[in-house]
Scaffold this active site. Sequence first.
Site, PDB file in Angstrom:
ATOM      1  N   LYS A  30       5.374   9.475   8.546  1.00 27.58           N
ATOM      2  CA  LYS A  30       5.230   8.921   9.899  1.00 27.58           C
ATOM      3  C   LYS A  30       6.283   9.417  10.882  1.00 27.58           C
ATOM      4  CE  LYS A  30       2.903   4.874   7.939  1.00 27.58           C
ATOM      5  NZ  LYS A  30       1.549   4.738   8.494  1.00 27.58           N
TER       6      LYS A  30
ATOM      7  N   ASP B  80       9.377   2.903  -1.038  1.00 27.88           N
ATOM      8  CA  ASP B  80       8.376   3.569  -0.188  1.00 27.88           C
ATOM      9  C   ASP B  80       8.714   3.231   1.268  1.00 27.88           C
ATOM     10  OD1 ASP B  80       4.722   3.552   0.103  1.00 27.88           O
ATOM     11  OD2 ASP B  80       6.315   4.517   1.255  1.00 27.88           O
TER      12      ASP B  80
ATOM     13  N   TYR C 184       0.869  -1.179   0.000  1.00 26.67           N
ATOM     14  CA  TYR C 184       0.000   0.000   0.000  1.00 26.67           C
ATOM     15  C   TYR C 184       0.902   1.223   0.000  1.00 26.67           C
ATOM     16  CZ  TYR C 184      -3.274   3.533   1.849  1.00 26.67           C
ATOM     17  OH  TYR C 184      -4.031   4.669   2.054  1.00 26.67           O
TER      18      TYR C 184
END
Length: 437
Positions: free
Chosen positions: A272, A244, A150
Amino acid sequence: MSSKQSEVASLSEKLFARAVELIPGGVNSPVRAFRGVGGTPRFIRSAKGATMTDVDGHTYIDYVGSWGPMILGHADEEVIEALREALAQGTSYGAPTQLEVEMAEEIVDAVPSIEMVRMVNSGTEATMSAIRLARGLTGRTKLLKFEGCYHGHGDSFLVKAGSGVATLGLPDSPGVPASLAQDTLTIPYNDSLALEEAFAEHRDIAAVIIEPVVGNMGCVPPRENFLLDVREITRKTSALLIFDEVMTGSRLSRGGAQQLYNITPDITTLGKIIGGGLPVGAYGASRDIMNHIAPAGTIYQAGTLSGNPLAMTAGLVTLRRLRDASIYERLERAGQRLCDGLSAAAREAGIATVTNRVGSMWTTFFTGEPVTDWTSSSKSDRDLFGRFFHLMLEQGVYLAPSQFEAGFISTAHTDELLDRTIEAARTALSQLKKHDV
Ligand code: KE4
């Protein structure tokens, strides 16, 4: 759940009843709605260190950590103090600040492949910008991703595999145009043969985007040499390799998965942890590549709150603390302790589980076979996981509310808290065994 608890849980239920009238599904991000495990999401009032407390006064040992950012634990004193000081200076200027220069220096110093970086406000923004950069640079349009990975909710990522290995993608959400989806190829993770086939079939692949350690199908590490195969074929075909690292960046080591596995991607996306819990994202690469981004270059990307002083403040305190390499040794030991304990508890209960872990990110799959890709991950018993989740929640342990997510350990998770978690798992698993597994 005891009658006391069911009464006490009513405040979350009342809030959820109001929320579903005002917010789609009652949440501002789908995974929070507990759809993967059933029941009512707990509305959180506060958090400190390794624990969160909900509006009903229940305190939980937290293994979600805001889905990764809270590697130092919640409400870290130093982060909070720095934010207090920053707040007094204002919250956003829409003009460059010293903090952004310091953040860029910190990221460049930490991440081996990054010479220049652009801050954005979410991981999705980072990955969307990274593929626009790759397409703009190469003049190609196709994107190759892996099933179960994702990369945020950008249209090009909400695509499911077409039939067969190297066929074109199909929209995986209404609103994603088929014309766009067909430019995204999806192949199985950890499958070097499928990778070869895809590149043999398609000469116009602009980029491969990959979670170097997957968190989003549950934790799935790369097989030996898989990342090397991805690096080699992208180098050979001049497709750009996008790591990613929104989840793995600063999580698996100071330099992320690329440092751990010694692979140099062309573009890296971050998020994050680098915001210390405030909204953030970033993408970086060599100077040559990044100087194509406006206003230095012609590939456009912008953001009102990019490099926001509060997010930079919380992120800088966090990243500077993570310069201490002993933190990663501690997180490795904590991860080993917890996962060994969970596996032993499952064995004792006679319940088949597989626990995948890299450092302080992990997932316990309710399955009897190795989990190496989406096909094997999706065979896990979701119902059993859901029952396990609630049995743990009732004992004060807050796991990720989905079998297909990773859990995260912070520096605030003491051995005592880890052992309490293992004990709770022993109780939960034996109850599962007794009732009907
Ligand atoms: P955000 O846009 O949610 O900041 O980042 C998207 C993203 C990109 N890349 C990776 C590897 C990610 O894990 C994410 C977001 N991760 C999810 C957790 N599976 C965020 C939780 C949520 O969607 O609420």
